[in-house]
Design an enzyme around this catalytic site. Structure first.
Site, short mmCIF file in Angstrom:
data_model
loop_
_atom_site.label_atom_id
_atom_site.label_comp_id
_atom_site.label_asym_id
_atom_site.label_seq_id
_atom_site.Cartn_x
_atom_site.Cartn_y
_atom_site.Cartn_z
N HIS A 158 -41.47 83.66 -25.33
CA HIS A 158 -41.58 84.66 -24.26
C HIS A 158 -41.27 84.04 -22.91
CE1 HIS A 158 -44.20 87.84 -22.03
NE2 HIS A 158 -42.93 88.14 -22.00
N HIS A 162 -48.33 77.97 -34.15
CA HIS A 162 -47.27 78.96 -34.42
C HIS A 162 -47.31 80.10 -33.41
CE1 HIS A 162 -44.65 81.65 -36.78
NE2 HIS A 162 -45.51 82.60 -36.41
N GLU A 163 -48.50 80.61 -33.14
CA GLU A 163 -48.63 81.70 -32.16
C GLU A 163 -48.24 81.22 -30.77
OE1 GLU A 163 -48.85 84.61 -33.20
OE2 GLU A 163 -49.33 84.02 -35.25
N HIS A 176 -44.63 81.62 -30.12
CA HIS A 176 -44.20 82.92 -29.61
C HIS A 176 -44.38 83.00 -28.09
CE1 HIS A 176 -43.39 84.55 -33.48
NE2 HIS A 176 -44.64 84.50 -33.90
#
Length: 244
Positions: A123, A115-116, A119
């Site tokens: 980006h 999940h991270e 991100h």
């Protein structure tokens, strides 16, 4: 006088008698929603943190694999203290995995790490809502820090402009949380797709992965709902003071 206004705001008493401020129900409802969501994510994470990932990868190893598969080689994976303190920092391109994720080879740890990474991929691709959220950070910080002091000052001195200023500042924090929702849901969607197509999780492990990420997403929904209820409460209190 300050205590009198504080009691009036929280509904505990005033003018020699005790009464109940009905707007307190909004704050209590928001608190209950937040507690339920927090309890759910903790219980779901605890359950699948005991289930070993069939591939045997740790959270850190899963993160490295996801980043490489996305062609991202300039993000540093770090270990940070705490439980579920995982986050991606776009300012210095670091993927920060908590103690409960970094070295764990559980299904829950792999899901959180992926999940991270979602991100980080956002980006890299310039995902619109993430860019907007980053832009809103300064305003949201100011709003969350100054809204309550200014609103209280408006109550104490019976100044409607200060009440409105406090509401507007609090609205900035609510807007930030609103923009956060698509960012978090999109990151989870990317994570699930990668975990499924890459084979890092088996077919029988995917239902558990969805439960972990859904429970985590619900904490953001609950936080937004709680903040919106609090914003409604501030508006009702300000309107009540205006009528007085």
């Amino acid at each position: 006088m300050l205590l009198s206004y504080a009691n009036h705001f929280y509904g505990y008493g005033g003018y020699g008698r005790t009464y109940f401020d009905p707007t307190m129900l909004l704050a209590i409802l928001g608190l209950i929603l937040t507690m339920i969501a927090s309890a759910r994510v903790n219980s779901t994470f605890a359950k699948y943190n005991k289930v070993r990932c069939m591939a045997g990868m740790t959270g850190a190893e899963a993160a490295q694999r996801v980043l490489q598969s996305a062609g991202i080689y300039d993000v540093q994976i770090r270990r940070v203290s705490g439980k579920l303190t995982d986050h991606y920092d776009p300012r210095n391109k670091t993927l920060n995995l908590s103690d409960s994720t970094y070295a764990s080879n559980s299904v829950a740890a792999v899901c959180v790490a992926a999940h991270e990474c979602g991100h980080a991929i956002q980006h890299q691709k310039g995902y619109g809502p993430l860019v907007l959220r980053s832009t809103l950070v300064p305003a949201a910080n100011i709003g969350s820090q100054l809204s309550w002091p200014i609103f209280f000052a408006g109550l104490i001195f019976s100044l409607q402009p200060l009440l409105m200023a406090g509401i507007i500042l609090f609205s900035l924090a609510v807007l930030f949380q609103l923009v956060t929702l698509p960012v978090e849901f999109n990151a989870s969607s990317r994570a699930l797709k990668i975990l499924d197509t890459s084979g890092m999780l088996g077919e029988q492990e995917m239902p558990g992965a969805r439960k972990v990420l859904k429970a985590a997403a619900m904490t953001y929904v609950a936080a937004l709902a709680s903040s919106m209820l609090q914003l409604l409460r501030l508006i009702l209190i300000a309107r009540g003071r205006d009528r007085d």
